[in-house]
Write a protein that holds these residues in place. Structure first.
Motif, PDB file in Angstrom:
ATOM      1  N   GLN A  54      18.176  -0.632  -2.962  1.00 24.39           N
ATOM      2  CA  GLN A  54      17.260  -0.897  -1.850  1.00 24.39           C
ATOM      3  C   GLN A  54      16.114   0.119  -1.910  1.00 24.39           C
ATOM      4  N   PRO A  55      14.940  -0.288  -2.417  1.00 20.81           N
ATOM      5  CA  PRO A  55      13.825   0.651  -2.523  1.00 20.81           C
ATOM      6  C   PRO A  55      13.353   1.142  -1.155  1.00 20.81           C
ATOM      7  N   LEU A  56      12.870   2.362  -1.127  1.00 20.05           N
ATOM      8  CA  LEU A  56      12.387   2.980   0.103  1.00 20.05           C
ATOM      9  C   LEU A  56      10.873   2.888   0.190  1.00 20.05           C
ATOM     10  N   THR A  57      10.362   2.752   1.411  1.00 16.91           N
ATOM     11  CA  THR A  57       8.916   2.852   1.611  1.00 16.91           C
ATOM     12  C   THR A  57       8.512   4.307   1.354  1.00 16.91           C
ATOM     13  N   GLY A  58       7.232   4.555   1.270  1.00 12.81           N
ATOM     14  CA  GLY A  58       6.759   5.911   1.023  1.00 12.81           C
ATOM     15  C   GLY A  58       7.264   6.907   2.061  1.00 12.81           C
ATOM     16  N   TRP A  59       7.194   6.542   3.332  1.00 13.82           N
ATOM     17  CA  TRP A  59       7.638   7.456   4.384  1.00 13.82           C
ATOM     18  C   TRP A  59       9.156   7.647   4.322  1.00 13.82           C
ATOM     19  N   ALA A  60       9.898   6.595   4.086  1.00 14.58           N
ATOM     20  CA  ALA A  60      11.355   6.709   3.961  1.00 14.58           C
ATOM     21  C   ALA A  60      11.717   7.563   2.746  1.00 14.58           C
ATOM     22  N   PHE A  61      10.924   7.478   1.678  1.00 14.04           N
ATOM     23  CA  PHE A  61      11.105   8.307   0.488  1.00 14.04           C
ATOM     24  C   PHE A  61      10.999   9.787   0.860  1.00 14.04           C
ATOM     25  N   VAL A  62       9.967  10.155   1.597  1.00  9.86           N
ATOM     26  CA  VAL A  62       9.777  11.546   2.022  1.00  9.86           C
ATOM     27  C   VAL A  62      10.934  11.981   2.920  1.00  9.86           C
TER      28      VAL A  62
ATOM     29  N   ARG B 240      -0.142   0.611 -11.783  1.00 10.28           N
ATOM     30  CA  ARG B 240       1.013  -0.259 -12.049  1.00 10.28           C
ATOM     31  C   ARG B 240       2.238   0.195 -11.252  1.00 10.28           C
ATOM     32  N   ILE B 241       2.460   1.510 -11.216  1.00 13.95           N
ATOM     33  CA  ILE B 241       3.604   2.057 -10.465  1.00 13.95           C
ATOM     34  C   ILE B 241       3.467   1.719  -8.991  1.00 13.95           C
ATOM     35  N   LEU B 242       2.275   1.880  -8.449  1.00 12.29           N
ATOM     36  CA  LEU B 242       2.057   1.594  -7.028  1.00 12.29           C
ATOM     37  C   LEU B 242       2.265   0.115  -6.707  1.00 12.29           C
ATOM     38  N   HIS B 243       1.955  -0.758  -7.641  1.00 14.66           N
ATOM     39  CA  HIS B 243       2.201  -2.187  -7.416  1.00 14.66           C
ATOM     40  C   HIS B 243       3.694  -2.512  -7.435  1.00 14.66           C
ATOM     41  N   ARG B 244       4.483  -1.714  -8.128  1.00 10.58           N
ATOM     42  CA  ARG B 244       5.926  -1.950  -8.213  1.00 10.58           C
ATOM     43  C   ARG B 244       6.666  -1.383  -6.993  1.00 10.58           C
ATOM     44  N   LEU B 245       6.173  -0.276  -6.446  1.00  4.32           N
ATOM     45  CA  LEU B 245       6.851   0.388  -5.331  1.00  4.32           C
ATOM     46  C   LEU B 245       6.493  -0.256  -3.993  1.00  4.32           C
ATOM     47  N   PRO B 246       7.358  -0.089  -2.972  1.00  2.00           N
ATOM     48  CA  PRO B 246       7.020  -0.579  -1.628  1.00  2.00           C
ATOM     49  C   PRO B 246       5.791   0.149  -1.073  1.00  2.00           C
ATOM     50  N   THR B 247       5.334  -0.270   0.073  1.00  2.00           N
ATOM     51  CA  THR B 247       4.154   0.341   0.689  1.00  2.00           C
ATOM     52  C   THR B 247       4.385   1.818   1.010  1.00  2.00           C
ATOM     53  N   GLY B 248       3.299   2.543   1.088  1.00  2.00           N
ATOM     54  CA  GLY B 248       3.347   3.930   1.521  1.00  2.00           C
ATOM     55  C   GLY B 248       3.262   4.961   0.420  1.00  2.00           C
ATOM     56  N   TYR B 249       3.318   4.557  -0.827  1.00  4.52           N
ATOM     57  CA  TYR B 249       3.276   5.529  -1.921  1.00  4.52           C
ATOM     58  C   TYR B 249       1.852   5.908  -2.326  1.00  4.52           C
ATOM     59  N   ALA B 250       0.883   5.025  -2.086  1.00  2.59           N
ATOM     60  CA  ALA B 250      -0.491   5.318  -2.505  1.00  2.59           C
ATOM     61  C   ALA B 250      -0.973   6.634  -1.904  1.00  2.59           C
TER      62      ALA B 250
ATOM     63  N   ARG C 194      14.951   7.396  -8.574  1.00  5.45           N
ATOM     64  CA  ARG C 194      15.821   6.485  -7.810  1.00  5.45           C
ATOM     65  C   ARG C 194      15.057   5.276  -7.281  1.00  5.45           C
ATOM     66  N   GLN C 195      13.719   5.305  -7.353  1.00  5.82           N
ATOM     67  CA  GLN C 195      12.902   4.221  -6.812  1.00  5.82           C
ATOM     68  C   GLN C 195      12.264   3.340  -7.873  1.00  5.82           C
ATOM     69  N   LEU C 196      11.949   3.920  -9.004  1.00  4.86           N
ATOM     70  CA  LEU C 196      11.147   3.230 -10.006  1.00  4.86           C
ATOM     71  C   LEU C 196      12.024   2.554 -11.058  1.00  4.86           C
ATOM     72  N   THR C 197      11.676   1.319 -11.397  1.00  2.60           N
ATOM     73  CA  THR C 197      12.438   0.553 -12.390  1.00  2.60           C
ATOM     74  C   THR C 197      11.473  -0.074 -13.395  1.00  2.60           C
ATOM     75  N   GLY C 198      12.029  -0.740 -14.371  1.00  2.00           N
ATOM     76  CA  GLY C 198      11.255  -1.561 -15.296  1.00  2.00           C
ATOM     77  C   GLY C 198      10.392  -0.780 -16.271  1.00  2.00           C
ATOM     78  N   ASP C 199       9.395  -1.486 -16.787  1.00  2.00           N
ATOM     79  CA  ASP C 199       8.499  -0.904 -17.780  1.00  2.00           C
ATOM     80  C   ASP C 199       7.763   0.313 -17.237  1.00  2.00           C
ATOM     81  N   GLU C 200       7.462   0.312 -15.943  1.00  2.27           N
ATOM     82  CA  GLU C 200       6.737   1.441 -15.358  1.00  2.27           C
ATOM     83  C   GLU C 200       7.570   2.720 -15.434  1.00  2.27           C
ATOM     84  N   ARG C 201       8.857   2.593 -15.233  1.00  2.00           N
ATOM     85  CA  ARG C 201       9.755   3.757 -15.345  1.00  2.00           C
ATOM     86  C   ARG C 201       9.757   4.280 -16.783  1.00  2.00           C
ATOM     87  N   VAL C 202       9.890   3.362 -17.740  1.00  4.32           N
ATOM     88  CA  VAL C 202       9.920   3.725 -19.160  1.00  4.32           C
ATOM     89  C   VAL C 202       8.583   4.350 -19.576  1.00  4.32           C
TER      90      VAL C 202
END
Length: 147
Positions: A81-89, A125-135, A51-59
């Protein structure tokens, strides 16, 4: 596809070898008592990531994962509306009814297995596409961009 003898008895679904290995890695990382608990975590976390990842990184991620895991990831329509890492959890915790701490544990366990399949370059690449907090969820330091 490998089928488990127990599948005919209704105890376990047949999975491919690669997905079985992924479940074993998640089970080990998360110290889950059963493969079924690991499977629940994989489905919850990969569904959320889908639900968060899009584009080439998702594929590209779907192409790296075992078929069963890729299906869970790609079956989800990305949120507008992408979620930050904490909002994702917090979102996963609300969906599963588990505590935020348990869900954070599940996420780290599943992302460790995802990283093993995807490799460090794709994860970057995925971390650059997602909002903060996923690293941190992927077991990496969260670095602030240079000013």
């Amino acid at each position: 596809m490998i089928t488990d003898v127990r599948a005919s008895q209704g105890h376990q679904l047949p999975y491919g070898t690669a997905y079985e290995q992924m479940l074993e890695k998640v089970r080990h990382e998360g110290a889950y008592p059963t493969r079924e608990k690991a499977d629940e975590a994989v489905r919850l976390v990969l569904g959320g990531l889908g639900r968060q990842l899009t584009g080439d990184e998702r594929v590209d991620l779907a192409a790296c994962l075992p078929l069963e895991a890729a299906r869970v990831l790609t079956a989800q329509i990305p949120d507008t509306q992408p979620l930050t890492g904490w909002a994702f959890v917090k979102d996963l915790a609300a969906r599963s009814g588990a505590s935020s701490a348990t869900t954070r544990w599940d996420t780290g366990s599943v992302f460790a297995a995802v990283t093993a399949h995807a490799g460090p370059d794709l994860i970057t690449r995925i971390l650059h596409r997602l909002p903060t907090g996923y690293a941190l969820l992927f077991g990496r330091a969260e670095l602030a961009p240079a000013a």
